[in-house]
Design a protein around this motif. Structure first.
Motif, PDB file in Angstrom:
ATOM      1  N   MET A  84      44.690  98.219  91.075  1.00  0.00           N
ATOM      2  CA  MET A  84      46.158  97.980  90.768  1.00  0.00           C
ATOM      3  C   MET A  84      46.525  99.366  89.935  1.00  0.00           C
ATOM      4  N   LEU A  85      45.461  99.980  89.366  1.00  0.00           N
ATOM      5  CA  LEU A  85      45.261 100.929  88.277  1.00  0.00           C
ATOM      6  C   LEU A  85      45.317 102.528  88.997  1.00  0.00           C
ATOM      7  N   ASP A  86      44.885 102.387  90.254  1.00  0.00           N
ATOM      8  CA  ASP A  86      44.433 103.381  90.915  1.00  0.00           C
ATOM      9  C   ASP A  86      45.427 104.692  91.047  1.00  0.00           C
ATOM     10  N   ARG A  87      46.847 104.274  90.996  1.00  0.00           N
ATOM     11  CA  ARG A  87      47.776 105.432  90.744  1.00  0.00           C
ATOM     12  C   ARG A  87      48.037 105.996  89.531  1.00  0.00           C
ATOM     13  N   ILE A  88      47.680 105.113  88.334  1.00  0.00           N
ATOM     14  CA  ILE A  88      48.002 105.677  87.112  1.00  0.00           C
ATOM     15  C   ILE A  88      47.049 106.677  86.498  1.00  0.00           C
ATOM     16  N   GLU A  89      47.802 107.721  86.129  1.00  0.00           N
ATOM     17  CA  GLU A  89      46.773 108.790  85.713  1.00  0.00           C
ATOM     18  C   GLU A  89      46.935 109.016  84.061  1.00  0.00           C
ATOM     19  N   VAL A  90      45.920 109.557  83.227  1.00  0.00           N
ATOM     20  CA  VAL A  90      46.221 109.544  81.864  1.00  0.00           C
ATOM     21  C   VAL A  90      45.721 111.032  81.631  1.00  0.00           C
ATOM     22  N   GLU A  91      46.323 111.633  80.620  1.00  0.00           N
ATOM     23  CA  GLU A  91      46.153 113.072  80.135  1.00  0.00           C
ATOM     24  C   GLU A  91      44.555 112.939  79.524  1.00  0.00           C
ATOM     25  N   TYR A  92      43.849 113.710  79.954  1.00  0.00           N
ATOM     26  CA  TYR A  92      42.136 113.810  79.264  1.00  0.00           C
ATOM     27  C   TYR A  92      41.876 115.033  79.554  1.00  0.00           C
ATOM     28  N   TYR A  93      41.699 115.762  78.253  1.00  0.00           N
ATOM     29  CA  TYR A  93      41.189 116.979  77.689  1.00  0.00           C
ATOM     30  C   TYR A  93      42.092 118.007  78.538  1.00  0.00           C
ATOM     31  N   GLY A  94      43.488 117.670  78.485  1.00  0.00           N
ATOM     32  CA  GLY A  94      44.488 118.724  79.082  1.00  0.00           C
ATOM     33  C   GLY A  94      44.971 118.433  80.514  1.00  0.00           C
ATOM     34  N   SER A  95      44.116 117.783  81.364  1.00  0.00           N
ATOM     35  CA  SER A  95      44.808 117.690  82.702  1.00  0.00           C
ATOM     36  C   SER A  95      44.766 116.018  83.071  1.00  0.00           C
ATOM     37  N   MET A  96      45.458 115.728  84.211  1.00  0.00           N
ATOM     38  CA  MET A  96      45.824 114.413  84.246  1.00  0.00           C
ATOM     39  C   MET A  96      44.790 113.888  85.333  1.00  0.00           C
ATOM     40  N   THR A  97      44.203 112.531  84.908  1.00  0.00           N
ATOM     41  CA  THR A  97      42.916 112.217  85.456  1.00  0.00           C
ATOM     42  C   THR A  97      43.410 110.806  85.724  1.00  0.00           C
ATOM     43  N   ALA A  98      42.772 110.124  86.884  1.00  0.00           N
ATOM     44  CA  ALA A  98      42.865 108.755  86.841  1.00  0.00           C
ATOM     45  C   ALA A  98      42.253 107.952  85.922  1.00  0.00           C
ATOM     46  N   ILE A  99      42.714 106.855  85.790  1.00  0.00           N
ATOM     47  CA  ILE A  99      42.165 105.906  84.745  1.00  0.00           C
ATOM     48  C   ILE A  99      40.597 105.564  85.104  1.00  0.00           C
ATOM     49  N   ASN A 100      40.650 105.255  86.219  1.00  0.00           N
ATOM     50  CA  ASN A 100      38.923 104.940  86.523  1.00  0.00           C
ATOM     51  C   ASN A 100      38.000 106.049  86.320  1.00  0.00           C
ATOM     52  N   GLN A 101      38.555 107.242  86.122  1.00  0.00           N
ATOM     53  CA  GLN A 101      37.407 108.434  85.977  1.00  0.00           C
ATOM     54  C   GLN A 101      37.359 108.599  84.548  1.00  0.00           C
ATOM     55  N   VAL A 102      38.067 108.010  83.493  1.00  0.00           N
ATOM     56  CA  VAL A 102      38.037 107.899  82.030  1.00  0.00           C
ATOM     57  C   VAL A 102      37.504 106.629  81.387  1.00  0.00           C
ATOM     58  N   ALA A 103      37.296 105.516  82.148  1.00  0.00           N
ATOM     59  CA  ALA A 103      36.906 104.061  81.745  1.00  0.00           C
ATOM     60  C   ALA A 103      36.666 103.142  82.895  1.00  0.00           C
ATOM     61  N   ASN A 104      35.989 102.057  82.592  1.00  0.00           N
ATOM     62  CA  ASN A 104      35.283 101.228  83.139  1.00  0.00           C
ATOM     63  C   ASN A 104      36.587 100.144  83.282  1.00  0.00           C
ATOM     64  N   ILE A 105      36.878  99.717  84.607  1.00  0.00           N
ATOM     65  CA  ILE A 105      37.801  98.561  84.609  1.00  0.00           C
ATOM     66  C   ILE A 105      37.176  97.418  85.469  1.00  0.00           C
ATOM     67  N   SER A 106      37.471  96.418  85.029  1.00  0.00           N
ATOM     68  CA  SER A 106      36.624  95.035  85.595  1.00  0.00           C
ATOM     69  C   SER A 106      37.809  94.160  85.460  1.00  0.00           C
ATOM     70  N   ALA A 107      37.688  93.061  86.371  1.00  0.00           N
ATOM     71  CA  ALA A 107      38.228  91.740  86.259  1.00  0.00           C
ATOM     72  C   ALA A 107      37.488  90.616  85.849  1.00  0.00           C
ATOM     73  N   PRO A 108      37.267  90.257  84.699  1.00  0.00           N
ATOM     74  CA  PRO A 108      36.424  89.395  84.340  1.00  0.00           C
ATOM     75  C   PRO A 108      36.974  87.537  84.617  1.00  0.00           C
ATOM     76  N   GLU A 109      38.283  87.764  84.771  1.00  0.00           N
ATOM     77  CA  GLU A 109      38.884  86.848  85.071  1.00  0.00           C
ATOM     78  C   GLU A 109      40.001  86.908  86.174  1.00  0.00           C
ATOM     79  N   PRO A 110      40.721  85.899  87.017  1.00  0.00           N
ATOM     80  CA  PRO A 110      41.446  86.019  88.095  1.00  0.00           C
ATOM     81  C   PRO A 110      42.932  86.842  87.615  1.00  0.00           C
ATOM     82  N   ARG A 111      43.036  86.643  86.257  1.00  0.00           N
ATOM     83  CA  ARG A 111      44.372  87.418  86.021  1.00  0.00           C
ATOM     84  C   ARG A 111      44.298  88.361  84.847  1.00  0.00           C
TER      85      ARG A 111
END
Length: 185
Positions: free
Chosen positions: A36-63
Motif C-alpha cells: 500500500m505504501l509503494d507509491r509514497i516517497e519521502v525526502e531522504y538526503y535531498g532526493s525523493m525515495t520510496a518508503i520501503n527504501q528507508v524503512a522496514n515495513i511489516s504487517a504484524p496484524e491484519p489491520r
C-alpha cells in the motif's frame, strides 16, 4: 519479421499486466499490506525515495502496518509523506516506529474501490488493445512494402489477436479476483 512484431507486442502486453498487478496491489482492500505504501516517497538526503527504501515495513496484524525507519531522523519525514498521500490513514508515531491502523471498509468505500479497480482494469485493456493495433499496423506496413504475402499478414493478425484475447482474459480474472477480495472483507 512478423514473429518479431508479435513477440514485441506480447512483451509490451506482459509489461502492461505487470503494471496492472502493481496498481491493484497498492489499492487498499481493508487489510494491511506493505505494498500500500509503494507509491509514497519521502525526502531522504535531498532526493525523493520510496518508503520501503528507508524503512522496514511489516504487517504484524491484519489491520496494522508497522514502519520501522533505519534512521530515527527520518520518522517525521515518513509521517509527513503518509499524511500528504491519498491513503487517508493517520500515522501514529511513538518516537521509534510508525503505526498505521487500516480502517474497516464501509459499504460505500468498497463500492468506490471496486469502481477504481474496474477503471484500472479497463485502462489495462485499452493499453493492450492499443498494442494490438500498433502491431497490426506494423504488419500491414510490411505488406505495403511488399515484404510479406497476404496469407502471412492474415496469420500474423490472427496470432496477435490470440495473444490479445489471452491478456484481456487475464485482466478480467485479475479484476474479478480483486473485486471479490474487496467485497468479501
Amino acid at each position: 519479421m512478423i514473429k518479431d512484431i508479435t513477440s514485441k507486442a506480447e512483451e509490451k502486453m506482459k509489461k502492461t499486466m505487470s503494471v496492472l498487478k502493481n496498481d491493484l496491489a497498492t489499492m487498499k482492500a481493508g487489510r494491511a499490506n506493505p505494498t500500500m505504501l509503494d507509491r509514497i516517497e519521502v525526502e531522504y538526503y535531498g532526493s525523493m525515495t520510496a518508503i520501503n527504501q528507508v524503512a522496514n515495513i511489516s504487517a504484524p496484524e491484519p489491520r496494522l502496518l508497522l514502519i520501522q525507519p533505519w534512521e530515527k531522523s527520518t520518522l517525521k519525514d515518513i509521517e509527513k509523506a503518509i499524511l500528504k498521500s491519498d491513503l487517508g490513514i493517520n500515522p501514529s508515531n511513538d518516537g521509534a516506529v510508525i503505526r498505521l491502523m487500516v480502517p474497516e471498509l464501509t459499504e460505500e468505500t468498497r463500492k468506490n474501490l471496486v469502481k477504481n479497480v474496474k477503471k484500472t482494469g479497463e485502462d489495462a485493456k485499452v493499453a493492450i488493445r492499443s498494442i494490438r493495433r500498433e502491431a497490426n499496423d506494423k504488419i500491414k506496413n510490411l505488406k505495403k512494402d511488399g515484404n510479406v504475402s497476404e496469407d502471412e499478414v492474415k496469420k500474423g493478425e490472427e496470432d496477435i489477436q490470440k495473444v490479445t484475447d489471452n491478456y484481456i482474459k487475464q485482466v478480467d480474472i485479475m479484476i474479478n479476483d480483486k473485486e471479490t477480495e474487496i467485497m468479501s472483507i
